[in-house]
Design a protein around this motif. Sequence first.
Motif, PDB file in Angstrom:
ATOM      1  N   GLY A 166     -37.731 -15.207  -6.375  1.00 57.95           N
ATOM      2  CA  GLY A 166     -37.365 -15.032  -4.960  1.00 57.95           C
ATOM      3  C   GLY A 166     -36.700 -15.942  -4.302  1.00 57.95           C
ATOM      4  N   PHE A 167     -37.084 -17.325  -4.477  1.00 57.84           N
ATOM      5  CA  PHE A 167     -36.398 -18.432  -3.804  1.00 57.84           C
ATOM      6  C   PHE A 167     -34.993 -18.568  -4.177  1.00 57.84           C
ATOM      7  CE2 PHE A 167     -35.214 -22.975  -4.705  1.00 57.84           C
ATOM      8  CZ  PHE A 167     -35.282 -23.481  -3.325  1.00 57.84           C
ATOM      9  N   LEU A 168     -34.553 -18.526  -5.499  1.00 60.29           N
ATOM     10  CA  LEU A 168     -33.102 -18.547  -5.643  1.00 60.29           C
ATOM     11  C   LEU A 168     -32.264 -17.328  -5.312  1.00 60.29           C
ATOM     12  CD1 LEU A 168     -33.727 -19.514  -9.559  1.00 60.29           C
ATOM     13  CD2 LEU A 168     -32.808 -21.041  -7.721  1.00 60.29           C
ATOM     14  N   ALA A 169     -33.009 -16.247  -5.022  1.00 63.81           N
ATOM     15  CA  ALA A 169     -32.353 -15.069  -4.470  1.00 63.81           C
ATOM     16  C   ALA A 169     -32.120 -15.646  -3.200  1.00 63.81           C
ATOM     17  CB  ALA A 169     -32.846 -13.864  -4.598  1.00 63.81           C
ATOM     18  N   VAL A 170     -32.912 -16.140  -2.422  1.00 66.66           N
ATOM     19  CA  VAL A 170     -32.634 -16.501  -0.845  1.00 66.66           C
ATOM     20  C   VAL A 170     -31.559 -17.209  -0.805  1.00 66.66           C
ATOM     21  CG1 VAL A 170     -33.850 -17.315   1.148  1.00 66.66           C
ATOM     22  CG2 VAL A 170     -34.829 -15.628  -0.149  1.00 66.66           C
ATOM     23  N   PHE A 210     -34.355 -23.691 -13.651  1.00 65.99           N
ATOM     24  CA  PHE A 210     -33.136 -24.166 -13.721  1.00 65.99           C
ATOM     25  C   PHE A 210     -32.070 -23.382 -14.648  1.00 65.99           C
ATOM     26  CE2 PHE A 210     -35.928 -27.916 -13.183  1.00 65.99           C
ATOM     27  CZ  PHE A 210     -35.133 -28.786 -12.294  1.00 65.99           C
ATOM     28  N   TYR A 211     -32.578 -22.365 -15.075  1.00 66.17           N
ATOM     29  CA  TYR A 211     -31.711 -21.644 -16.002  1.00 66.17           C
ATOM     30  C   TYR A 211     -30.778 -20.796 -15.022  1.00 66.17           C
ATOM     31  CZ  TYR A 211     -34.004 -22.077 -20.217  1.00 66.17           C
ATOM     32  OH  TYR A 211     -34.469 -23.048 -21.557  1.00 66.17           O
ATOM     33  N   LEU A 212     -31.325 -20.196 -14.183  1.00 64.31           N
ATOM     34  CA  LEU A 212     -30.555 -19.404 -12.968  1.00 64.31           C
ATOM     35  C   LEU A 212     -29.575 -20.388 -12.189  1.00 64.31           C
ATOM     36  CD1 LEU A 212     -32.906 -16.889 -11.412  1.00 64.31           C
ATOM     37  CD2 LEU A 212     -31.032 -16.393 -13.095  1.00 64.31           C
ATOM     38  N   LEU A 213     -29.853 -21.850 -12.084  1.00 59.71           N
ATOM     39  CA  LEU A 213     -28.955 -22.644 -11.430  1.00 59.71           C
ATOM     40  C   LEU A 213     -27.709 -23.048 -12.134  1.00 59.71           C
ATOM     41  CD1 LEU A 213     -28.275 -24.675  -9.195  1.00 59.71           C
ATOM     42  CD2 LEU A 213     -29.844 -26.084 -10.332  1.00 59.71           C
ATOM     43  N   LEU A 214     -27.899 -23.457 -13.675  1.00 58.83           N
ATOM     44  CA  LEU A 214     -27.101 -23.945 -14.533  1.00 58.83           C
ATOM     45  C   LEU A 214     -26.334 -22.710 -15.146  1.00 58.83           C
ATOM     46  CD1 LEU A 214     -26.417 -26.838 -15.499  1.00 58.83           C
ATOM     47  CD2 LEU A 214     -28.067 -26.539 -17.327  1.00 58.83           C
ATOM     48  N   LEU A 215     -26.787 -21.742 -15.315  1.00 58.08           N
ATOM     49  CA  LEU A 215     -25.997 -20.501 -15.974  1.00 58.08           C
ATOM     50  C   LEU A 215     -24.626 -20.175 -15.210  1.00 58.08           C
ATOM     51  CD1 LEU A 215     -28.761 -18.200 -16.879  1.00 58.08           C
ATOM     52  CD2 LEU A 215     -26.886 -19.003 -18.524  1.00 58.08           C
ATOM     53  N   VAL A 273     -42.811 -21.538   0.576  1.00 55.35           N
ATOM     54  CA  VAL A 273     -42.501 -22.273   1.796  1.00 55.35           C
ATOM     55  C   VAL A 273     -40.726 -22.751   1.781  1.00 55.35           C
ATOM     56  CG1 VAL A 273     -42.655 -24.464   3.128  1.00 55.35           C
ATOM     57  CG2 VAL A 273     -44.840 -23.350   2.110  1.00 55.35           C
ATOM     58  N   MET A 274     -40.335 -23.206   0.974  1.00 55.56           N
ATOM     59  CA  MET A 274     -38.925 -23.490   0.955  1.00 55.56           C
ATOM     60  C   MET A 274     -38.192 -22.425   1.068  1.00 55.56           C
ATOM     61  SD  MET A 274     -38.946 -26.902   0.942  1.00 55.56           S
ATOM     62  CE  MET A 274     -37.002 -27.027   0.917  1.00 55.56           C
ATOM     63  N   SER A 275     -38.534 -21.363   0.453  1.00 51.77           N
ATOM     64  CA  SER A 275     -37.746 -19.859   0.807  1.00 51.77           C
ATOM     65  C   SER A 275     -37.661 -19.577   2.206  1.00 51.77           C
ATOM     66  CB  SER A 275     -38.298 -18.789   0.036  1.00 51.77           C
ATOM     67  OG  SER A 275     -38.329 -18.858  -1.235  1.00 51.77           O
ATOM     68  N   ILE A 276     -38.707 -19.641   2.836  1.00 50.30           N
ATOM     69  CA  ILE A 276     -38.812 -19.534   4.292  1.00 50.30           C
ATOM     70  C   ILE A 276     -37.998 -20.483   5.066  1.00 50.30           C
ATOM     71  CG2 ILE A 276     -40.343 -19.506   6.285  1.00 50.30           C
ATOM     72  CD1 ILE A 276     -42.592 -18.411   4.339  1.00 50.30           C
ATOM     73  N   ALA A 321     -36.378  -8.470  -4.082  1.00 50.22           N
ATOM     74  CA  ALA A 321     -35.302  -8.208  -5.072  1.00 50.22           C
ATOM     75  C   ALA A 321     -35.053  -9.443  -6.274  1.00 50.22           C
ATOM     76  CB  ALA A 321     -34.082  -7.930  -4.379  1.00 50.22           C
ATOM     77  N   GLY A 322     -34.877 -10.523  -5.585  1.00 49.74           N
ATOM     78  CA  GLY A 322     -35.029 -11.981  -6.623  1.00 49.74           C
ATOM     79  C   GLY A 322     -36.164 -11.752  -7.660  1.00 49.74           C
ATOM     80  N   ALA A 323     -37.297 -11.701  -7.065  1.00 52.61           N
ATOM     81  CA  ALA A 323     -38.554 -11.763  -7.788  1.00 52.61           C
ATOM     82  C   ALA A 323     -38.494 -10.519  -9.029  1.00 52.61           C
ATOM     83  CB  ALA A 323     -39.986 -11.386  -6.788  1.00 52.61           C
TER      84      ALA A 323
END
Length: 465
Positions: free
Chosen positions: A93-97, A146-151, A295-298, A317-319
């Motif tokens: 969820g966080f990475l999707a936001v 880190f996978y979704l960040l680095l890919l 919290v960081m997502s918000i 959707a990210g989750a």
Amino acid sequence: MKQFSFPSAYTILVAIIIFVAILTWIVPAGQYQTKMDDALGRDVPIAGTYHEVEPNPQGFEDVVLAPIAGFYDPDSYEANGIDVALFVLFIGGFLAVVTKTGAIDAGIAAAMSSMAGKEKWMIPILMFLFSLGGTIYGMAEETLPFYLLLLPVMISAGYDSLTAVAVIMVGAGMGTLGSTVNPFATVIGSDAAGVSFTEGLNLRLAIYAIGLILCIAYVMRYAEKVKRDSGLSLVASQYDENREHFLASAGEEVPELNGQRKLILLLFIVAFGIMIWGVSSQGWWMARMSGLFLVMSIIVGFVGRLSEKEFTDTFVAGAADLLGVALVIGVARGIVVVMNGGLITDTILFWAEQAISGLSAVAFINVMYWIQFVLSFFVPSTSGLAVLTMPIMAPLADFSDVARDLVVTAYQSASGVVNLVTPTSGVVMGGLAIARVSYDKWIRFVWPLLIILSVLVMILLSVSA
């Protein structure tokens, strides 16, 4: 004729659960007596107290319930799986936001522009950083976000998804293999063995340093080969599909890296910095890390000026994108549930105890390495394996004139090698699932490196013994 397709992670794990359940009908049930170790805060087995008990073979119902119990089994040597699975969902969820704001795409474009012609140096730098996390605090589940960040970064640089997996998994894994002050491997293992964790530190530093150099060279060699010719990639058949999947904005106009997106990227980095600080120095685990990313997502949603509906839809959707990864984690832990339920874990440990009694120093430490290697497949948790085996194995070293700290090093090195490939690890199967790399492709890539690392460890253990 239909071409053979290697089974999915779920099928592999369920097959292992069934195999282990069959073993509970064949292997005698047994248990060690245990005592509370105040330093470890856990019950540990007592050497010489193994005895056979009434068997409890695992049947159809046990096999069916094992993946479910893998999320919350209170008797497992590992932490419960539900907290790790929820952490993965919150990370998704966080990475999707963050992605929704355009900050990730803008940041990747800027990074690739600034590193034009020098992309290969990302590999040693990142592997070194991940290895620090491994050797200092046993970075494992914490690598999943880190996978979704680095890919997308690696794919944008001309590499493939397997390269991104290797940078993270081999980097952090080599650090754990060569743990120096890792509280979940070195400290717990040393305490259970009755020695100070500083004993054997020089040997572990040598394993860490030499092993990391070998790992970096191995990954860089593969990455450069793929960059020269994408057809040489082990995931070449998915190359275009993965580019489209991980570079969702490919072909679209790249967002501008404005002040708002720079602030979001700063918040992104701060979130991971807080996570590492919390785990390494404050004793945080999955619940607090999940709360952090919520919290960081918000905050990111607020800075990115997302509406309430945009934020909630994007987060959910990210989750959902990582739901399969969360399920893999529970299924993998179901293997340990069946072993413990069938009362064969202690029997396997007893057989290992019998196998190394009375050996010479060099033979003892090498057989110890391979025994821990096998046991690591069944107990992928480094702390769980330490608590299970060190109280039994470490005292046996005294009879072969081997220092107990060598037993600790053999255990953590073997565990580190196995945890790069074991299908019983939610970290391995989860990382591969995120990167869309099949298990057989990962094995093809990493098995030569496992042999190299095992030879290195055995040489250094033999010299020290």
